[in-house]
Write an enzyme that holds these catalytic residues in place. Structure first.
Site: not given
Ligand code: F6P
Length: 383
Positions: A162, A197, A204
């Protein structure tokens, strides 16, 4: 723990996995053993392994040939906080803890938690471990700061796709996630163009739009929706219709999973009440595809890239960054530095107090240079 000479250390990977974790484990272990003759322990599954006393000595051979391998040889967990661990955890293994210190507890689990950090410290002592290297994101660093406050010799290493960890200009894992997302967007481009489209691609990033911004610009996507810039649906619809009228009969919209409409809320996929961050975002692409289709009549499709962004071999950039971070963590520790997070600031490796990092995230500034550049080349931010 503070006064002893460092002879033995433990390393753990916490939070969601990301490419480059093994590269850090390798750099930490090889630097510690080769250069300083330390014993290195690997803690399994993040803080859960510390709570449950699951750890083993890492040898040179254990960390050979892992530089390019995604994931973590130690395992990880993004639902464990040793300072708020569920009372029921012994009976229901692998279920875990609540909000990080300072965060708002989930009402339904408040009062069901206990602090098991002292037990963790005893476990470290029982193995003769003098210091802890915590590789993780904000949840992991909040607990690392808690251990540092209790006198544990801790050094943090910043990880997350992130790129939202406060105090560092970049985390390892981000470059690989951007590369993966960009490759996917490039592929979506051709099918979007063939079928005329509107493709809405969800990436994420939690509450920060770094992946959406970088992958969006790298792929030449048309509209980027970031959590930091709440969008207006009418602006997005006008934008894609305008492109259509000009003969650009397809559009690519990159939506960060935390993107939200002006005056609206983020789309929540699920809540994990015991997790340090209980909210799991997801679904904004589906919402947008339905609404844009309804308002414009254009054919819309959603694609959710999801966990594919966390997998795969790290890019050369991430391998190098992870190696620098892992090496720096041991060098700092052996120089007597404690309770700090290794960071990359203005192109240089340095460190920042863990207590400064805990409970904060690094969002995309609205006046970021890349946003200005994207606007200049005609990219919309849905406003
Ligand atoms: O923090 C990393 C991350 O991949 C985020 O981008 C995402 O919101 C979250 O973890 C997803 O978490 P999980 O693996 O619990 O679904």
């Amino acid at each position: 723990m503070r006064k002893r000479t460092i002879k033995s250390i433990a390393v753990m990977t916490g939070g969601g996995d990301c490419p480059g974790l093994n590269a850090v484990i390798r750099a930490v272990t090889k630097t510690a053993t080769n250069k300083f003759g330390l014993e290195v322990w690997g803690i399994e599954d993040g803080y859960l392994g510390l709570i449950e006393d699951r750890m083993h000595v890492l040898t040179y051979n254990d960390v050979s040939n892992i530089l390019t391998v995604g994931g973590t040889i130690l395992g990880s967990s993004n639902v464990v906080n040793p300072f708020k661990y569920p009372l029921t955890a012994g009976k229901t293994p692998r279920l875990a803890p609540g909000p990080v210190p300072g965060a708002k507890p989930c009402p339904q689990v408040a009062g069901l938690m206990r602090d098991v950090s002292d037990k963790c410290i005893e476990t470290l002592h029982s193995h003769g471990i003098d210091a802890l290297i915590c590789i993780g994101g904000d949840g992991t660093m909040a607990s690392a700061a808690g251990f540092a406050k209790k006198g544990v010799n801790v050094i943090g290493v910043p990880k997350t796709i992130d790129n939202d960890l406060y105090g560092t200009d970049i985390t390892f894992g981000f470059d690989t996630a951007v590369t993966t997302a960009t490759e996917a967007l490039d592929k979506i481009h051709t099918t979007a163009s063939s079928h005329h489209r509107v493709m809405i691609v969800e990436v994420m990033g939690r509450y920060a739009g770094w992946i959406a911004l970088h992958a969006g610009v790298a792929s030449g996507s048309d509209c980027l929706l970031l959590p930091e810039i709440p969008y207006r649906l009418d602006k997005i619809c006008d934008f894609v219709l305008g492109r259509s009228k000009r003969g650009r009969r397809f559009s690519i919209i990159v939506a960060a999973e935390g993107a939200k409409e002006k005056g609206g809320e983020m789309v929540v996929a699920k809540k994990l009440p015991f997790s340090p961050d209980p909210i799991r975002l997801g679904g904004v692409a589906n919402v947008l595809a339905a609404k844009i289709n309804e308002r414009t009549g254009l054919d819309c499709r959603e694609v959710v890239l999801g966990h594919v962004q966390r997998g795969g071999t790290p890019t050369p950039f991430d391998r190098v960054l992870a190696t620098k971070f892992g090496h720096a963590a041991i060098e700092l520790l052996m120089k007597g530095v404690r309770g700090q997070l290794v960071v990359l600031k203005d192109g240089k490796i340095s460190s920042i107090r863990l207590s400064k990092v805990a409970g904060r995230i690094r969002a995309v500034p609205k006046n970021h240079r890349l946003i200005k550049a994207a606007l200049a080349v005609g990219t919309s931010f849905g406003v």
